[in-house]
Design a protein around this motif. Structure first.
Motif, mmCIF file in Angstrom:
data_model
loop_
_atom_site.group_PDB
_atom_site.id
_atom_site.type_symbol
_atom_site.label_atom_id
_atom_site.label_comp_id
_atom_site.label_asym_id
_atom_site.label_seq_id
_atom_site.Cartn_x
_atom_site.Cartn_y
_atom_site.Cartn_z
ATOM 1 N N GLU A 72 4.167 -26.010 -12.961
ATOM 2 C CA GLU A 72 2.884 -26.329 -12.345
ATOM 3 C C GLU A 72 1.843 -25.247 -12.682
ATOM 4 O OE1 GLU A 72 2.290 -29.186 -11.249
ATOM 5 O OE2 GLU A 72 0.222 -28.670 -10.752
ATOM 6 N N ILE A 73 2.276 -23.993 -12.622
ATOM 7 C CA ILE A 73 1.334 -22.914 -12.980
ATOM 8 C C ILE A 73 0.957 -23.043 -14.464
ATOM 9 C CG2 ILE A 73 0.961 -20.409 -13.090
ATOM 10 C CD1 ILE A 73 3.056 -20.154 -10.843
ATOM 11 N N SER A 74 1.949 -23.337 -15.300
ATOM 12 C CA SER A 74 1.660 -23.486 -16.730
ATOM 13 C C SER A 74 0.623 -24.588 -16.970
ATOM 14 C CB SER A 74 2.928 -23.821 -17.514
ATOM 15 O OG SER A 74 3.849 -22.769 -17.437
ATOM 16 N N ARG A 75 0.774 -25.670 -16.221
ATOM 17 C CA ARG A 75 -0.186 -26.772 -16.357
ATOM 18 C C ARG A 75 -1.607 -26.330 -16.059
ATOM 19 N NH1 ARG A 75 1.894 -32.010 -16.109
ATOM 20 N NH2 ARG A 75 3.913 -32.081 -15.095
ATOM 21 N N GLN A 76 -1.716 -25.447 -15.058
ATOM 22 C CA GLN A 76 -3.055 -25.110 -14.562
ATOM 23 C C GLN A 76 -3.637 -23.850 -15.191
ATOM 24 O OE1 GLN A 76 -2.629 -24.957 -10.348
ATOM 25 N NE2 GLN A 76 -1.944 -27.087 -10.228
ATOM 26 N N THR A 77 -2.826 -23.171 -16.026
ATOM 27 C CA THR A 77 -3.296 -21.896 -16.559
ATOM 28 C C THR A 77 -3.448 -21.997 -18.064
ATOM 29 O OG1 THR A 77 -1.777 -20.978 -14.940
ATOM 30 C CG2 THR A 77 -2.829 -19.403 -16.442
ATOM 31 N N PRO A 78 -4.588 -21.633 -18.584
ATOM 32 C CA PRO A 78 -4.696 -21.615 -20.042
ATOM 33 C C PRO A 78 -3.717 -20.589 -20.625
ATOM 34 C CG PRO A 78 -6.797 -21.019 -18.989
ATOM 35 C CD PRO A 78 -5.797 -21.160 -17.903
ATOM 36 N N TYR A 79 -3.289 -20.835 -21.831
ATOM 37 C CA TYR A 79 -2.298 -19.955 -22.461
ATOM 38 C C TYR A 79 -2.824 -18.534 -22.590
ATOM 39 C CZ TYR A 79 1.058 -18.059 -25.742
ATOM 40 O OH TYR A 79 2.013 -17.276 -26.356
ATOM 41 N N VAL A 80 -2.002 -17.577 -22.165
ATOM 42 C CA VAL A 80 -2.319 -16.159 -22.382
ATOM 43 C C VAL A 80 -1.075 -15.497 -22.967
ATOM 44 C CG1 VAL A 80 -3.130 -14.011 -21.334
ATOM 45 C CG2 VAL A 80 -3.762 -16.199 -20.299
ATOM 46 N N ALA A 81 -1.272 -14.719 -24.035
ATOM 47 C CA ALA A 81 -0.138 -14.028 -24.672
ATOM 48 C C ALA A 81 0.046 -12.659 -24.023
ATOM 49 C CB ALA A 81 -0.368 -13.901 -26.175
ATOM 50 N N GLN A 82 0.527 -12.664 -22.787
ATOM 51 C CA GLN A 82 0.760 -11.410 -22.066
ATOM 52 C C GLN A 82 2.069 -11.475 -21.316
ATOM 53 O OE1 GLN A 82 -2.609 -10.750 -19.549
ATOM 54 N NE2 GLN A 82 -3.854 -9.928 -21.224
ATOM 55 N N ALA A 83 2.594 -10.281 -21.017
ATOM 56 C CA ALA A 83 3.965 -10.176 -20.491
ATOM 57 C C ALA A 83 4.224 -11.083 -19.282
ATOM 58 C CB ALA A 83 4.271 -8.729 -20.147
ATOM 59 N N GLU A 84 3.327 -11.093 -18.302
ATOM 60 C CA GLU A 84 3.650 -11.867 -17.089
ATOM 61 C C GLU A 84 3.682 -13.370 -17.380
ATOM 62 O OE1 GLU A 84 0.433 -12.364 -14.069
ATOM 63 O OE2 GLU A 84 -0.596 -10.870 -15.280
ATOM 64 N N HIS A 85 2.880 -13.794 -18.350
ATOM 65 C CA HIS A 85 2.889 -15.213 -18.736
ATOM 66 C C HIS A 85 4.145 -15.532 -19.563
ATOM 67 C CE1 HIS A 85 -1.299 -15.944 -17.369
ATOM 68 N NE2 HIS A 85 -1.375 -14.639 -17.581
ATOM 69 N N PHE A 86 4.520 -14.593 -20.445
ATOM 70 C CA PHE A 86 5.778 -14.776 -21.185
ATOM 71 C C PHE A 86 6.928 -14.932 -20.181
ATOM 72 C CE2 PHE A 86 4.013 -11.670 -24.657
ATOM 73 C CZ PHE A 86 3.306 -12.701 -25.250
ATOM 74 N N ALA A 87 6.887 -14.094 -19.150
ATOM 75 C CA ALA A 87 7.974 -14.080 -18.167
ATOM 76 C C ALA A 87 8.062 -15.420 -17.438
ATOM 77 C CB ALA A 87 7.749 -12.946 -17.170
ATOM 78 N N ARG A 88 6.916 -15.940 -17.020
ATOM 79 C CA ARG A 88 6.910 -17.206 -16.289
ATOM 80 C C ARG A 88 7.470 -18.333 -17.164
ATOM 81 N NH1 ARG A 88 1.738 -18.207 -16.152
ATOM 82 N NH2 ARG A 88 1.845 -19.882 -17.684
ATOM 83 N N ARG A 89 7.004 -18.370 -18.411
ATOM 84 C CA ARG A 89 7.474 -19.443 -19.304
ATOM 85 C C ARG A 89 8.948 -19.256 -19.671
ATOM 86 N NH1 ARG A 89 1.881 -19.018 -21.132
ATOM 87 N NH2 ARG A 89 2.418 -17.295 -22.517
ATOM 88 N N ALA A 90 9.387 -17.998 -19.758
ATOM 89 C CA ALA A 90 10.801 -17.765 -20.110
ATOM 90 C C ALA A 90 11.702 -18.337 -19.013
ATOM 91 C CB ALA A 90 11.061 -16.275 -20.295
ATOM 92 N N LEU A 91 11.367 -18.069 -17.762
ATOM 93 C CA LEU A 91 12.205 -18.584 -16.676
ATOM 94 C C LEU A 91 12.109 -20.113 -16.600
ATOM 95 C CD1 LEU A 91 14.153 -18.062 -14.407
ATOM 96 C CD2 LEU A 91 12.219 -17.695 -12.865
ATOM 97 N N GLN A 92 10.904 -20.614 -16.756
ATOM 98 C CA GLN A 92 10.712 -22.071 -16.746
ATOM 99 C C GLN A 92 11.583 -22.735 -17.820
ATOM 100 O OE1 GLN A 92 6.563 -23.193 -17.357
ATOM 101 N NE2 GLN A 92 7.210 -25.049 -18.441
ATOM 102 N N ASN A 93 11.586 -22.140 -19.007
ATOM 103 C CA ASN A 93 12.280 -22.778 -20.117
ATOM 104 C C ASN A 93 13.790 -22.663 -20.025
ATOM 105 O OD1 ASN A 93 10.137 -24.006 -21.386
ATOM 106 N ND2 ASN A 93 9.594 -22.182 -22.563
ATOM 107 N N ILE A 94 14.272 -21.528 -19.549
ATOM 108 C CA ILE A 94 15.741 -21.451 -19.431
ATOM 109 C C ILE A 94 16.197 -22.351 -18.288
ATOM 110 C CG2 ILE A 94 15.947 -19.380 -17.949
ATOM 111 C CD1 ILE A 94 18.347 -18.735 -19.968
ATOM 112 N N ALA A 95 15.370 -22.464 -17.250
ATOM 113 C CA ALA A 95 15.712 -23.393 -16.166
ATOM 114 C C ALA A 95 15.795 -24.814 -16.721
ATOM 115 C CB ALA A 95 14.672 -23.300 -15.052
ATOM 116 N N LEU A 96 14.850 -25.181 -17.549
ATOM 117 C CA LEU A 96 14.859 -26.536 -18.118
ATOM 118 C C LEU A 96 16.128 -26.778 -18.938
ATOM 119 C CD1 LEU A 96 13.403 -29.237 -18.603
ATOM 120 C CD2 LEU A 96 12.267 -28.178 -20.577
#
Ligand code: BAL
Ligand code: ZN
Length: 880
Positions: A670-694
């Protein structure tokens, strides 16, 4: 083929003070005129020995000594050299040769990538451009004129600063570049093409303005910003961390599609594989963004560690590569999460470099001999070399290390030096003796460090006994003791750190300290320890060794929760996973039903439940050790048992933690949907957990998950989410969804070769049965070609290195396939052929049946005709 030995090093007989080159580039040939201002090397002794220049695949048109045209009797041309007799201590040599970049598929020397001309000279490619002393200890000032047809090649680049340009009547034009810094020929570069550039500037610490340009093909002009940002951060970081300032008025990066390596640090004109420059949200994953940042930094840092101070000879390669990898790792740690960076680097090292150290190509960080230097751009020279530099820093401390690097640059600026010179600067700046430590440079193999403990409650002493050993490697049967810095701490029963005081010390010295283990067996005794502690050993992976300590699973769970060292919390989780998986591998081998130890599930549950933890580290914790790592740590790797055990564990974790995965997935998506892409550590972290969960969730096969996965694939605004969704679909049983996603992805990205590489890789990694046939089919796809190294790596390399169950098919078809590709590539591109071979060289790891099949393929390659020195060296050493 000739073996070259470090012990035979001799200084060059002649030096080249100035190198004046003129290139005339045409579609069917190119002419290279070289004027070399030379003199006898005063360090090489008296007299005038014959001058032997390197040269390969050159057609000599004319040769003149001091303006006197030489005839056939005046010189001798052999396959790889030109020899003549100088008649004075100083002279000028003029040569003209014809070369054929348009048919150069080895991508070494001057070649064409698509419609542009470019070069790759490291290590020994310059000798394919002109006759020269192509060795790094011959440093020269270069002036380069490039002339080409103006319409097709409006941009003409070389090293240094542009000093003149002009047009000719016939539609051609030319530019002259002058590099004021002396350099070895391996740092020479030339580019000609129809390129656009993104431009920026950087003001150095002394206030000089430097123009920064990234040149790309016009369609990629929108994918350069991340590399430019990375470059500026690197320039600033090197000033702050090492006091190193850039030295020319211009710094250029050029992206090319056909490139053997990641990138090349040519002075002032870095040439990059386009995969290491181009990045934007829609086309490049988070990992690709981080790779671009790291490689831009790595090449930029070479300006000091490699270019200003270069290598005396190629045995010293780690002098520049180990140090520069260490520097880029420090940089990436500072820009992102240090613990995540360390975890990634250590996983990579332990999986791949440890395998190299245990295989037939094992060599020391400073090798003793080689047949083909291109084969030594290895994980050992790069990654283990970086670990060796890290250990020097650990032993000397950050301040001491900086004093050492300052002295190194001050002493050796403008010189071609050795690993010994580097270590000497570290010693001299710190009054240290690193004599024994230097065995890390000369002894190959991964040391084992087994540790035992003894607690004496009455005396309140706690002792750790370390025993080190190192397995034999080719040419080195006996090893002497290494100096192993062991960073460690002790935890009490509540998980608090205990103050550390060694016997004989007056007071405790902190709660983490470094023990320098330098004997085969050595005991350290801590005093004032009032309860049995739990040791946390090798914090931050302070040495590249295999540490053995008999932790119980409960102790590992305790360390996962309480260790103050983030790396060791992850490490405890990995060791727990390894123990659990190895049990299951045994169960599979005995024909028993697989049982997943629920302690692993509970340990992962507590990670997922704790929303205060760094999400990137939670994602790392949830990543089970890879099949490749489980292979590396096996005596004899049982490919099928490893795969089955790991998949069973993933399935069990998925079922047990479904609700938690689903909750974290949905929140992050949901956060990914609402947040434009940013190449920064905290965004990498959020997507990493989202993707391994998937990826865990999809193992459930539940319709709501499949729908979420398809939605993520279709709706994501970035490649990180889209590609994970695609990979998960590809590895699932949902054929209709998979086929639709693959087709729409290919249709959408068919004109973007880097994205198509990812499409190939995802399919190459599909572990379901039929992997080899799918890869063979994909080789027929119009986007695939063996001539592009990225394609070879994306499809064939990914298959053989990552899809272990399919590649190691019991009938040997995977091996046969790989050998067939090596045989074809041996002629097209020897460097890529030799790299592709690595998975065949590890035959000793497998059962007798597979060993026989792999060896038979190595023998077939050996008998297949004329082999390049690259392929010959790897195959012959693998069979020895
Ligand atoms: N020097 C070769 C490419 C690199 O390590 O940067
Ligand atoms: Zn490098």
């Amino acid at each position: 083929p000739k073996v070259i030995h470090l012990k035979d090093y001799q200084v060059p007989d002649y030096l080249i003070d100035e190198t004046h080159l003129t290139f005339e580039l045409y579609e069917d040939r190119s002419l290279v005129h070289a004027q070399l201002v030379m003199r006898r090397n005063p360090e090489a002794g008296a007299g005038l020995p014959p001058l032997q220049l390197h040269g390969q695949d050159l057609e000599l048109i004319s040769l003149a000594l001091n303006d006197r045209q030489l005839g056939l009797g005046d010189y001798e041309v052999a396959e790889e050299s030109l020899t003549l007799q100088p008649d004075a201590a100083s002279f000028t040599l003029d040569s003209t040769v014809v070369i054929h970049p348009e048919s150069n598929t080895a991508l070494e020397g001057l070649y064409k990538s698509g419609s542009m001309f470019c070069t790759q000279c490291e290590a020994e490619g310059f000798r394919k451009i002109t006759y020269y002393l192509d060795r790094p200890d011959v440093m020269s000032k270069f002036t380069t004129t490039v002339s080409a047809e103006k319409h097709a090649y409006p941009i003409l680049l070389s090293n240094g600063n542009p000093i003149a340009s002009g047009e000719e009547d016939d539609g051609r034009h030319w530019t002259t570049w002058e590099d004021p810094f002396k350099k070895p020929a391996y740092l020479f570069a030339l580019v000609a093409g129809d390129l656009w550039c993104v431009e920026d500037s950087f003001t150095t610490m002394s206030g000089r303005d430097v123009a920064l340009r990234i040149y790309v093909e016009p369609e990629n002009i929108d994918k350069c910003q991340h590399a430019m940002d990375s470059l500026k951060k690197s320039m600033k970081w090197d000033e702050d961390a090492y006091g190193r300032e850039y030295d020319l008025d211009i710094f250029m990066i050029v992206a090319v599609n056909d490139f053997n390596m990641g990138a090349m640090e040519n002075k002032g004109l870095n040439i990059f594989n386009s995969s290491a420059v181009l990045a934007r949200a829609e086309t490049a994953t988070d990992a690709a963004h981080q790779r671009v940042e790291a490689i831009v930094a790595h090449e930029y840092f070479h300006n000091w560690t490699g270019n200003r101070v270069t290598c005396r000879d190629w045995f010293q390669l780690s002098l520049k590569e180990g140090f520069t990898v260490f520097r880029d790792a420090q940089f990436s740690a500072d820009m992102n999460s240090p613990t995540v960076k360390r975890v990634e680097d250590v996983s990579y090292l332990r999986t791949h470099q440890f395998a190299e150290d245990a295989g037939p190509m094992a060599h020391s960080v400073r090798p003793e001999s080689f047949i083909e230097i291109s084969n030594f751009y290895t994980l050992t020279v790069y990654e283990k070399g970086a670990e060796v530099v890290r250990m020097i820093q650990t032993l000397l401390g950050e301040e001491g290390f900086r004093k050492g690097s300052d002295l190194y640059f001050e002493r050796h600026d403008g010189q071609a030096v050795t690993v010994d010179d580097f270590v000497k600067a570290m010693e001299d700046a710190n009054g240290a003796d690193l004599t024994q430590f230097k065995r890390w440079y000369s002894q190959a193999g991964t040391p084992r460090l087994s540790v035992s403990e003894q607690y004496d409650a009455a005396a309140k002493t706690y002792s750790l006994t370390f025993r080190q050993s190192c397995p034999p490697t080719p040419g080195q049967s006996e090893k002497l003791a290494f100096v192993i810095p062991v960073s460690m701490g002790l935890l009490d029963g509540q998980g608090n750190e205990i103050a550390l005081r060694l016997q004989g010390e007056d007071a405790s010295v902190g709660t983490t300290r470094v023990l320098a283990v330098d004997q085969p067996e050595q005991t350290f005794t801590f005093v004032g320890v009032s309860e049995q502690p739990l040791p946390s050993l090798l914090r931050g992976f302070s040495a590249p060794v295999k540490l053995e300590f008999p932790y119980s699973r409960d102790q590992l769970m305790f360390l996962m929760q309480h260790d103050s060292d983030g790396f060791n919390r992850w490490e405890a989780g990995q060791q727990l996973s390894v123990q659990v998986l190895q049990d299951m591998i045994g169960q599979h081998q005995r024909g028993e039903a697989l049982q997943l130890d629920q302690r692993l599930v509970e340990a992962l549950r507590s990670q997922l439940e704790d929303e205060s933890l760094d999400q990137a580290m939670v994602a790392e914790m949830l990543s089970l050790p890879s099949e490749a790592y489980l292979t590396e740590i096996s005596e004899v790797a049982d490919v099928d048992a490893i795969h089955q055990a790991r998949e069973f564990a993933r399935q069990g974790i998925s079922s047990a933690l479904f609700d938690l995965f689903w909750k974290r997935y949905q929140a992050n998506r949901e956060i990914s949907r609402q947040t434009p892409y940013v190449a920064q550590a905290e965004h990498f972290a959020r997507r990493a957990l989202q993707n391994i969960a998937l990826s865990y969730l999809m193992l459930s096969g539940k319709p709501e998950v499949v729908a979420a996965c398809v939605d993520q694939f279709e709706e994501a605004d970035n490649m990180t989410e889209r590609l994970t969704a695609l990979a998960v679909l590809v590895n699932s049983g949902f054929e209709a969804e998979r086929d639709k996603a693959l087709a729409s992805f290919a249709e959408h990205f068919k004109d973007n070769p880097l994205v198509m590489d990812q499409w190939f890789s995802v399919q190459a990694g599909n572990t379901q049965p039929g992997g080899l046939e799918r890869v063979q089919q994909l080789m027929q796809h119009p986007a695939f070609t063996l001539k592009n190294p990225n394609k070879v790596r994306a499809l064939i390399g990914a298959f053989a290195n990552q899809n272990l169950v399919n590649y190691h098919r019991a009938d040997g078809a995977g091996y046969r396939f790989l050998a067939d590709q090596v045989i074809v590539l041996n002629k097209l591109n020897p460097q890529i052929a030799s790299r592709l071979l690595a998975p065949l060289t590890r035959w000793r790891k497998y059962d007798a049946g597979r060993q026989g099949l792999m060896k038979a393929e190595l023998e077939r390659i050996l008998a297949s005709g004329e082999l390049s020195s690259d392929v010959y060296e790897v195959v012959s050493k693998s069979l020895a």
